[in-house]
Design a protein around this motif. Sequence first.
Motif, mmCIF file in Angstrom:
data_model
loop_
_atom_site.group_PDB
_atom_site.id
_atom_site.type_symbol
_atom_site.label_atom_id
_atom_site.label_comp_id
_atom_site.label_asym_id
_atom_site.label_seq_id
_atom_site.Cartn_x
_atom_site.Cartn_y
_atom_site.Cartn_z
ATOM 1 N N VAL A 146 28.361 51.055 33.000
ATOM 2 C CA VAL A 146 28.131 49.904 33.876
ATOM 3 C C VAL A 146 29.317 48.808 34.042
ATOM 4 O O VAL A 146 29.646 48.247 34.849
ATOM 5 C CB VAL A 146 26.787 49.108 33.417
ATOM 6 N N ALA A 147 29.857 48.603 32.732
ATOM 7 C CA ALA A 147 30.984 47.604 32.545
ATOM 8 C C ALA A 147 32.224 48.159 33.264
ATOM 9 O O ALA A 147 32.773 47.425 33.925
ATOM 10 C CB ALA A 147 31.300 47.552 31.300
ATOM 11 N N MET A 148 32.406 49.350 33.497
ATOM 12 C CA MET A 148 33.655 50.211 34.137
ATOM 13 C C MET A 148 33.492 50.030 35.602
ATOM 14 O O MET A 148 34.202 49.645 36.403
ATOM 15 C CB MET A 148 34.023 51.606 33.845
ATOM 16 N N LEU A 149 32.330 50.715 36.357
ATOM 17 C CA LEU A 149 31.961 50.775 37.410
ATOM 18 C C LEU A 149 31.349 49.748 38.252
ATOM 19 O O LEU A 149 31.132 49.494 39.512
ATOM 20 C CB LEU A 149 31.259 52.246 37.442
ATOM 21 N N VAL A 150 30.602 48.894 37.601
ATOM 22 C CA VAL A 150 29.620 47.787 38.214
ATOM 23 C C VAL A 150 30.450 46.574 38.020
ATOM 24 O O VAL A 150 30.774 45.826 38.903
ATOM 25 C CB VAL A 150 28.152 47.837 37.667
ATOM 26 N N VAL A 151 30.599 46.102 36.775
ATOM 27 C CA VAL A 151 30.989 44.732 36.392
ATOM 28 C C VAL A 151 32.558 44.659 36.746
ATOM 29 O O VAL A 151 32.987 43.842 37.235
ATOM 30 C CB VAL A 151 30.876 44.579 34.846
ATOM 31 N N GLY A 152 33.303 45.733 36.596
ATOM 32 C CA GLY A 152 34.646 45.863 36.704
ATOM 33 C C GLY A 152 35.094 45.871 38.164
ATOM 34 O O GLY A 152 36.093 45.483 38.380
ATOM 35 N N THR A 153 34.054 46.184 38.907
ATOM 36 C CA THR A 153 34.513 46.280 40.516
ATOM 37 C C THR A 153 33.771 44.992 41.356
ATOM 38 O O THR A 153 33.711 45.531 42.649
ATOM 39 C CB THR A 153 34.175 47.746 40.920
ATOM 40 N N ARG A 154 32.836 44.317 40.628
ATOM 41 C CA ARG A 154 32.000 43.277 41.368
ATOM 42 C C ARG A 154 32.987 42.684 42.409
ATOM 43 O O ARG A 154 32.427 41.881 43.256
ATOM 44 C CB ARG A 154 31.324 42.596 40.344
ATOM 45 N N GLY A 155 34.219 42.239 42.178
ATOM 46 C CA GLY A 155 35.134 41.429 43.016
ATOM 47 C C GLY A 155 35.366 42.021 44.174
ATOM 48 O O GLY A 155 35.615 41.442 45.335
ATOM 49 N N ARG A 156 35.607 43.454 44.096
ATOM 50 C CA ARG A 156 36.029 44.084 45.237
ATOM 51 C C ARG A 156 37.172 43.498 46.171
ATOM 52 O O ARG A 156 37.274 43.384 47.195
ATOM 53 C CB ARG A 156 34.780 44.320 46.377
ATOM 54 N N ALA A 157 38.255 43.281 45.296
ATOM 55 C CA ALA A 157 39.321 42.553 45.845
ATOM 56 C C ALA A 157 40.351 43.496 46.514
ATOM 57 O O ALA A 157 40.254 44.748 46.299
ATOM 58 C CB ALA A 157 40.216 41.804 44.743
ATOM 59 N N ILE A 158 40.898 43.019 47.577
ATOM 60 C CA ILE A 158 41.824 43.649 48.256
ATOM 61 C C ILE A 158 43.144 44.177 47.430
ATOM 62 O O ILE A 158 43.387 45.279 47.427
ATOM 63 C CB ILE A 158 42.451 43.217 49.638
ATOM 64 N N VAL A 159 43.494 43.232 46.631
ATOM 65 C CA VAL A 159 44.502 43.435 45.476
ATOM 66 C C VAL A 159 43.680 43.922 44.137
ATOM 67 O O VAL A 159 43.243 42.693 43.850
ATOM 68 C CB VAL A 159 45.781 42.417 45.527
ATOM 69 N N PRO A 160 43.386 44.988 43.719
ATOM 70 C CA PRO A 160 42.402 44.974 42.637
ATOM 71 C C PRO A 160 43.074 44.594 41.351
ATOM 72 O O PRO A 160 44.144 44.607 41.077
ATOM 73 C CB PRO A 160 42.303 46.486 42.758
ATOM 74 N N ASN A 161 42.405 44.184 40.726
ATOM 75 C CA ASN A 161 42.767 43.989 39.209
ATOM 76 C C ASN A 161 42.647 45.307 38.325
ATOM 77 O O ASN A 161 42.545 46.152 38.881
ATOM 78 C CB ASN A 161 41.799 42.739 38.649
#
Length: 249
Positions: free
Chosen positions: A49-64
């Motif tokens: 969940v931390a990797m695939l949900v929390v880690g991608t919650r921003g859905r930024a064009i330039v990803p973190n």
Amino acid sequence: MVATDGEGLHFDSVLSQFDVKPLFGAGEISFYTPTNVTLWLFLIVVSTVAMLVVGTRGRAIVPNRSQSIAELTYGVVHKMVEDIAGKEALKYFPYIMTLFIFVLLANFLGLLPMAFTVTSHIAVTAVLAFAVFFTVTAIGFIKNGVHFLDLFWVRSAPLAIRPVLAVIEVISYFVRPVSHSIRLAGNMIAGHAVIKVFAAFAGIAAVAPVSIIAVVGMYAFEVLVAGIQAYVFTILTCVYLKDALHPSH
């Protein structure tokens, strides 16, 4: 792990790290007893969940960094499914992605100090392997009906030896979940056992430097194996799915 006394050097069992133990108390283990396996299975879910949900919650064009890792993992598995099993298999991508992430995180978390490697237990890997086996078999019959049995009839071979090849194909098909599960569990057990053996020699001053170097090298190798075994488990799942979707030789 290792102790010395007047009688010599004593090693604990290298397999003690794979013992299933209750989290609370030291009583008998029942199906409802929380154990170290339960704990680390829960941590795998939390990590997913931390990797695939929390880690991608921003859905930024330039990803973190976390979003980049999640997107890279998604892309690798998506391409694997498409290249091996074809575009028709992409509808089953969520299931295969779940398998890959579970095995990958289980292997990596098992390398942490004081951790428990759930994929070292055949009970866990067998459930995963038999789930794949029954799923792809069901897909094969649902999609192809009785023509799924063409998987066992090698039409390209001479007619006289086709029955013999059919028997071999049937045996190899039903052996799949066994080899699928034992391969993963065996590699996890072997690597962790070797690391513990090398670490045990660290208590002997004469060989301690060599032991430490061996542990570091073996640990680095196990990090590689952890990723490779997750990749291999997923590739085999894709191969089995391809056979279910396209059973004709």
